[in-house]
Design a protein around this motif. Structure first.
Motif, PDB file in Angstrom:
ATOM      1  N   VAL A 281      33.872   8.360 -29.253  1.00  0.00           N
ATOM      2  CA  VAL A 281      33.465   7.260 -29.221  1.00  0.00           C
ATOM      3  C   VAL A 281      32.896   6.135 -27.987  1.00  0.00           C
ATOM      4  CG1 VAL A 281      34.995   4.835 -28.799  1.00  0.00           C
ATOM      5  CG2 VAL A 281      35.912   6.911 -30.753  1.00  0.00           C
ATOM      6  N   TRP A 282      31.804   5.120 -28.836  1.00  0.00           N
ATOM      7  CA  TRP A 282      31.167   4.599 -27.009  1.00  0.00           C
ATOM      8  C   TRP A 282      32.293   3.007 -27.600  1.00  0.00           C
ATOM      9  CZ3 TRP A 282      28.780  -0.107 -26.634  1.00  0.00           C
ATOM     10  CH2 TRP A 282      27.956  -0.010 -25.336  1.00  0.00           C
ATOM     11  N   LEU A 283      32.623   2.654 -26.417  1.00  0.00           N
ATOM     12  CA  LEU A 283      32.977   1.178 -26.579  1.00  0.00           C
ATOM     13  C   LEU A 283      33.382   0.089 -25.335  1.00  0.00           C
ATOM     14  CD1 LEU A 283      35.907  -0.742 -28.948  1.00  0.00           C
ATOM     15  CD2 LEU A 283      37.241   0.969 -27.842  1.00  0.00           C
ATOM     16  N   VAL A 284      33.125  -0.664 -25.814  1.00  0.00           N
ATOM     17  CA  VAL A 284      32.266  -1.695 -23.998  1.00  0.00           C
ATOM     18  C   VAL A 284      32.931  -3.160 -24.800  1.00  0.00           C
ATOM     19  CG1 VAL A 284      31.013  -0.243 -23.549  1.00  0.00           C
ATOM     20  CG2 VAL A 284      30.098  -2.332 -25.117  1.00  0.00           C
ATOM     21  N   GLU A 285      33.805  -3.822 -24.228  1.00  0.00           N
ATOM     22  CA  GLU A 285      33.395  -5.115 -24.063  1.00  0.00           C
ATOM     23  C   GLU A 285      32.491  -6.012 -23.868  1.00  0.00           C
ATOM     24  OE1 GLU A 285      36.227  -8.824 -21.713  1.00  0.00           O
ATOM     25  OE2 GLU A 285      37.406  -7.155 -22.364  1.00  0.00           O
ATOM     26  N   MET A 286      32.112  -6.904 -23.957  1.00  0.00           N
ATOM     27  CA  MET A 286      30.683  -7.700 -23.637  1.00  0.00           C
ATOM     28  C   MET A 286      30.891  -9.021 -24.020  1.00  0.00           C
ATOM     29  SD  MET A 286      28.424  -7.128 -27.422  1.00  0.00           S
ATOM     30  CE  MET A 286      29.634  -7.551 -28.888  1.00  0.00           C
ATOM     31  N   MET A 287      29.666 -10.248 -23.874  1.00  0.00           N
ATOM     32  CA  MET A 287      29.940 -11.745 -23.416  1.00  0.00           C
ATOM     33  C   MET A 287      29.872 -12.375 -24.468  1.00  0.00           C
ATOM     34  SD  MET A 287      27.772 -13.689 -20.649  1.00  0.00           S
ATOM     35  CE  MET A 287      28.176 -15.813 -20.927  1.00  0.00           C
ATOM     36  N   ALA A 288      29.870 -13.488 -25.019  1.00  0.00           N
ATOM     37  CA  ALA A 288      29.971 -13.888 -26.576  1.00  0.00           C
ATOM     38  C   ALA A 288      28.220 -13.910 -26.689  1.00  0.00           C
ATOM     39  CB  ALA A 288      30.715 -15.083 -26.313  1.00  0.00           C
ATOM     40  N   SER A 303      20.836   8.002 -31.459  1.00  0.00           N
ATOM     41  CA  SER A 303      22.173   8.927 -30.922  1.00  0.00           C
ATOM     42  C   SER A 303      23.176   8.926 -31.711  1.00  0.00           C
ATOM     43  CB  SER A 303      22.188   9.020 -29.686  1.00  0.00           C
ATOM     44  OG  SER A 303      21.199   9.611 -29.093  1.00  0.00           O
ATOM     45  N   TYR A 304      23.951   6.755 -31.825  1.00  0.00           N
ATOM     46  CA  TYR A 304      24.620   6.059 -32.263  1.00  0.00           C
ATOM     47  C   TYR A 304      25.054   6.155 -34.059  1.00  0.00           C
ATOM     48  CZ  TYR A 304      24.574   5.920 -27.352  1.00  0.00           C
ATOM     49  OH  TYR A 304      25.270   6.214 -26.027  1.00  0.00           O
ATOM     50  N   GLY A 305      26.391   6.283 -34.419  1.00  0.00           N
ATOM     51  CA  GLY A 305      26.147   6.222 -35.936  1.00  0.00           C
ATOM     52  C   GLY A 305      27.641   5.113 -36.104  1.00  0.00           C
ATOM     53  N   GLN A 306      27.816   4.426 -37.283  1.00  0.00           N
ATOM     54  CA  GLN A 306      28.419   3.318 -37.632  1.00  0.00           C
ATOM     55  C   GLN A 306      28.620   2.453 -36.023  1.00  0.00           C
ATOM     56  OE1 GLN A 306      31.354   7.258 -38.290  1.00  0.00           O
ATOM     57  NE2 GLN A 306      32.809   4.893 -39.055  1.00  0.00           N
ATOM     58  N   VAL A 307      27.445   1.708 -36.156  1.00  0.00           N
ATOM     59  CA  VAL A 307      27.924   0.367 -34.983  1.00  0.00           C
ATOM     60  C   VAL A 307      29.233  -0.630 -35.486  1.00  0.00           C
ATOM     61  CG1 VAL A 307      26.860  -1.175 -33.678  1.00  0.00           C
ATOM     62  CG2 VAL A 307      25.941   0.952 -34.020  1.00  0.00           C
ATOM     63  N   GLN A 308      30.278  -0.793 -34.787  1.00  0.00           N
ATOM     64  CA  GLN A 308      30.284  -1.959 -35.166  1.00  0.00           C
ATOM     65  C   GLN A 308      30.624  -3.130 -34.211  1.00  0.00           C
ATOM     66  OE1 GLN A 308      34.079  -0.331 -37.702  1.00  0.00           O
ATOM     67  NE2 GLN A 308      33.063   0.837 -36.464  1.00  0.00           N
ATOM     68  N   ILE A 309      30.683  -4.329 -34.593  1.00  0.00           N
ATOM     69  CA  ILE A 309      31.417  -5.464 -33.684  1.00  0.00           C
ATOM     70  C   ILE A 309      32.711  -6.172 -34.285  1.00  0.00           C
ATOM     71  CG2 ILE A 309      30.376  -7.397 -33.511  1.00  0.00           C
ATOM     72  CD1 ILE A 309      28.489  -5.604 -31.948  1.00  0.00           C
ATOM     73  N   PHE A 310      34.064  -6.540 -32.927  1.00  0.00           N
ATOM     74  CA  PHE A 310      34.516  -7.216 -32.727  1.00  0.00           C
ATOM     75  C   PHE A 310      35.489  -8.022 -32.555  1.00  0.00           C
ATOM     76  CE2 PHE A 310      35.162  -2.304 -33.984  1.00  0.00           C
ATOM     77  CZ  PHE A 310      36.054  -2.070 -35.236  1.00  0.00           C
ATOM     78  N   SER A 311      36.242  -9.025 -33.269  1.00  0.00           N
ATOM     79  CA  SER A 311      35.760  -9.905 -32.296  1.00  0.00           C
ATOM     80  C   SER A 311      37.418 -10.342 -31.732  1.00  0.00           C
ATOM     81  CB  SER A 311      35.643 -11.860 -33.566  1.00  0.00           C
ATOM     82  OG  SER A 311      36.770 -11.303 -33.954  1.00  0.00           O
ATOM     83  N   PHE A 319      33.478  -7.021 -28.713  1.00  0.00           N
ATOM     84  CA  PHE A 319      33.577  -5.652 -28.184  1.00  0.00           C
ATOM     85  C   PHE A 319      32.431  -5.054 -29.417  1.00  0.00           C
ATOM     86  CE2 PHE A 319      37.844  -7.259 -28.463  1.00  0.00           C
ATOM     87  CZ  PHE A 319      37.897  -7.316 -26.618  1.00  0.00           C
ATOM     88  N   ALA A 320      31.720  -3.881 -28.756  1.00  0.00           N
ATOM     89  CA  ALA A 320      31.029  -3.223 -29.803  1.00  0.00           C
ATOM     90  C   ALA A 320      31.777  -2.197 -29.581  1.00  0.00           C
ATOM     91  CB  ALA A 320      29.309  -2.912 -29.204  1.00  0.00           C
ATOM     92  N   LEU A 321      31.211  -1.212 -30.472  1.00  0.00           N
ATOM     93  CA  LEU A 321      32.316  -0.016 -31.103  1.00  0.00           C
ATOM     94  C   LEU A 321      31.062   0.912 -31.961  1.00  0.00           C
ATOM     95  CD1 LEU A 321      35.956   1.500 -31.763  1.00  0.00           C
ATOM     96  CD2 LEU A 321      33.880   2.465 -33.154  1.00  0.00           C
TER      97      LEU A 321
END
Length: 325
Positions: A281-288, A303-311, A319-321
């Motif tokens: 899992v790659w998970l970070v917080e980011m700015m609006a 190198s990544y799959g299933q890229v998702q953005i969460f509010s 958040f990006a996962l």
């Protein structure tokens, strides 16, 4: 005055004396546009009063209230909040985050409520991966890491830029079979994080390392089940416009993300594949406003799959996962 000094100087005042001080402090708070809730926080921490007693002002009738400092010292502390805009968490030395009371000093960023969601997202990501693994195992022999008790056995999770240790402790509390590795470049921040882990009973579950991002974790290459980070993500020019509580008192090292705010996130996108295991899992917080750029980075890297953005709870994409292929 440090938090440890406050604890050594227990004082007593009458409820009426404190009530009179509180009324004056409320008037000053209104004049300085400070929420009364911050005064309540100060009194909960330093006078041991609960929210109900403060709201009903029932403490007024108490013959004696134990304070961690004298009324003149309390007044000096409140003046720091009003005039110098020192965050109340630094004044009390405590920040409440999830179900933890964390020690905080100006060496660490004050953990924000929205960051709590990183832990929930990490737990959900583990559940999603377990479901996928279980489906795969019905048709093929199981591959390590073996499944045991609803979680990955011997998993390694990483908190990069740990600060107060909040994320690392949150991960350790929820991912009970994981070993958590927390990294920060600041020795002062690591001292706070270590103390928080020890105080909350996670000293044996969280390992701490001083260094830049992945550098101290060479031994974990290809073995990490998940990386979580709340990195500096504010553009350098925007840092100078932040409210004085942040600009004057919180560590800029934990805020400034370079010209476009994405320097650290860009680095994590580039370097994490060497450390994450397949499915990690790659998970970070980011700015609006950064969600499109971050998603594009992850998707174009290869190198990544299933890229998702969460509010977050305010509906802001925060958040990006993604999962390591």
């Amino acid at each position: 005055m440090t938090n440890s000094q406050l604890l050594k100087n227990l004082m007593f005042v009458s409820g009426l004396e404190l009530w009179q001080w509180v009324n004056q402090a409320k008037t000053e708070a209104i004049a300085c546009d400070i929420p009364n809730s911050e005064l309540d926080w100060l009194l909960q921490e330093l006078a041991g009063l609960d929210k109900l007693a403060l709201r009903l002002e029932s403490f007024k009738d108490l013959p004696k209230i134990e304070l961690k400092l004298s009324l003149p010292e309390l007044d000096q502390l409140w003046e720091q909040r009003l005039q110098e805009r020192v965050p109340v968490q630094y004044l009390t030395g405590v920040a409440h985050w999830r179900n933890f009371s964390l020690k905080v000093t100006p060496a660490v960023l004050i953990p924000r409520p929205e960051t709590e969601l990183l832990i929930d997202l990490a737990v959900d990501a583990v559940k999603s991966r377990l479901e996928a693994e279980n489906i795969n195992q019905k048709s093929t022999p199981p591959n390590p890491p073996l499944l045991r008790g609803g979680e990955f056995a011997k998993s390694h999770w990483v908190d990069l830029g740990t600060g107060s240790g909040a994320i690392a402790i949150g991960l350790a509390s929820e991912l009970t079979k994981a070993t958590v590795h927390a990294v920060d470049c600041s020795s002062e921040a690591l001292a706070v994080a270590r103390q928080n882990a020890e105080n909350l009973g996670f000293g044996s579950r969280v390992n701490f390392y001083q260094g830049l991002w992945w550098e101290p974790l060479e031994f974990l290459k290809g073995k990490v089940s998940g990386m979580v980070s709340n990195p500096p993500y504010i553009p350098s020019s925007t840092v100078l416009t932040l409210q004085p509580e942040v600009l004057k008192h919180e560590p800029h090292l934990a805020l400034d993300g370079g010209f476009d705010g994405l320097d650290c996130i860009r680095h994590l996108v580039e370097t994490a594949p060497d450390y994450l295991e397949s499915g990690g899992v790659w998970l970070v917080e980011m700015m609006a406003g950064q969600e499109t750029a971050v998603a594009d980075m992850l998707e174009s890297h290869g190198s990544y799959g299933q890229v998702q953005i969460f509010s977050d709870l305010a509906g802001i994409d925060r958040f990006a996962l993604a999962y390591r292929l």
